[in-house]
Write an enzyme that holds these catalytic residues in place. Sequence first.
Site, PDB file in Angstrom:
ATOM      1  N   CYS A  90      -1.677  10.040   0.487  1.00 56.90           N
ATOM      2  CA  CYS A  90      -3.123   9.900   0.298  1.00 56.90           C
ATOM      3  C   CYS A  90      -3.459  10.263  -1.141  1.00 56.90           C
ATOM      4  O   CYS A  90      -3.271  11.405  -1.545  1.00 56.90           O
ATOM      5  CB  CYS A  90      -3.877  10.826   1.254  1.00 56.90           C
ATOM      6  SG  CYS A  90      -5.664  10.768   1.017  1.00 56.90           S
TER       7      CYS A  90
ATOM      8  N   ASP B  87       0.832  -1.215   0.000  1.00 56.27           N
ATOM      9  CA  ASP B  87       0.000   0.000   0.000  1.00 56.27           C
ATOM     10  C   ASP B  87       0.863   1.260   0.000  1.00 56.27           C
ATOM     11  O   ASP B  87       0.474   2.300  -0.526  1.00 56.27           O
ATOM     12  CB  ASP B  87      -0.906  -0.026   1.231  1.00 56.27           C
ATOM     13  CG  ASP B  87      -2.022   0.995   1.174  1.00 56.27           C
ATOM     14  OD1 ASP B  87      -2.281   1.526   0.075  1.00 56.27           O
ATOM     15  OD2 ASP B  87      -2.631   1.269   2.218  1.00 56.27           O
TER      16      ASP B  87
END
Length: 312
Positions: free
Chosen positions: A241, A16
């Site tokens: 993000c 991730d």
Amino acid sequence: MAYPASVTLYEVGPRDGLQNETARLPVEAKVRLIQALSACGLSRIEIGSFVRPDWIPQLADTDQVAQRLQKRAGLRYSALVPNRTGLDRAVASGLREVAVFMSSSEAHNQKNTNKSIAESLEHFSAIVPAAKAQGLFVRAYLSTVWGCPYEGEVDPRRALEITQKLRAIGCDEISLGDTIGVGNPLQTRRIVALFLEGGIEASRIALHLHDTNGTALANCLAGMELGITTFDTSVGGMGGCPYAPGAAGNLATEDLASMLEGMGIETGVDLEKLFAAGELAEDLSGRKLPGRRLQAALGRRKPGEARKAAST
Ligand code: MG
């Protein structure tokens, strides 16, 4: 307030983290990073993704990464699998744990997976039993539980219904994601309480909290107060993000590990070794990583750069 005696950190940095970094690392560098993380005492690491290489070019070589790793006994390595081909690749690479992924909001699921929620569940109802039949541990990621970048607020009862279906088709663990990092501790408590009341055991739930607004640690605490003991974190907070460029995404492993050590909650993690892995992650990603505890540790090692002004 009662807190668990021990907590499991599920390290997502090599997957991730890297998939949201612009740097593309060679296999050898990914293996070095995973080996460094393996040496820290972590018990679970997600090493990559078996999605189509053109979807996530950063993770196109997960097969080779998995094959070259010197796997440590007792450490569980996992990877994302979007379909049967991905599952077969994971098994061929020697992995015994895989993760499927979907969202609890239609718009995010459509953009992220090109499927409706119903289609994702139907799709998994073929893959997950095939994985279970081979003895694999199956995690399911459920994104946007705290809020959706496209739809805004998401009804957590919808996320609970999806989770119940994911459990029914054989998923062992559900990682609930605050994908855009908007959660607050009361909301976290409400969501976790709803899941517990809905028959999902705390041991089946992991929290994947993002630190976009600086609330991830507070949300972890709220989860622990209700018995959650597995939290997803990324070395150095690697990843960012995707919905707020420049902002923090994944909660940094060092931030949670350090807080838990201070609280006397066992994680098995050696903080000094974690800082060394964080330093390597920073070198490899080519940017200053957002993890606060890592930056504090690295800053203390560079006294020449210390500010002259008296601190207050
Ligand atoms: Mg994440």
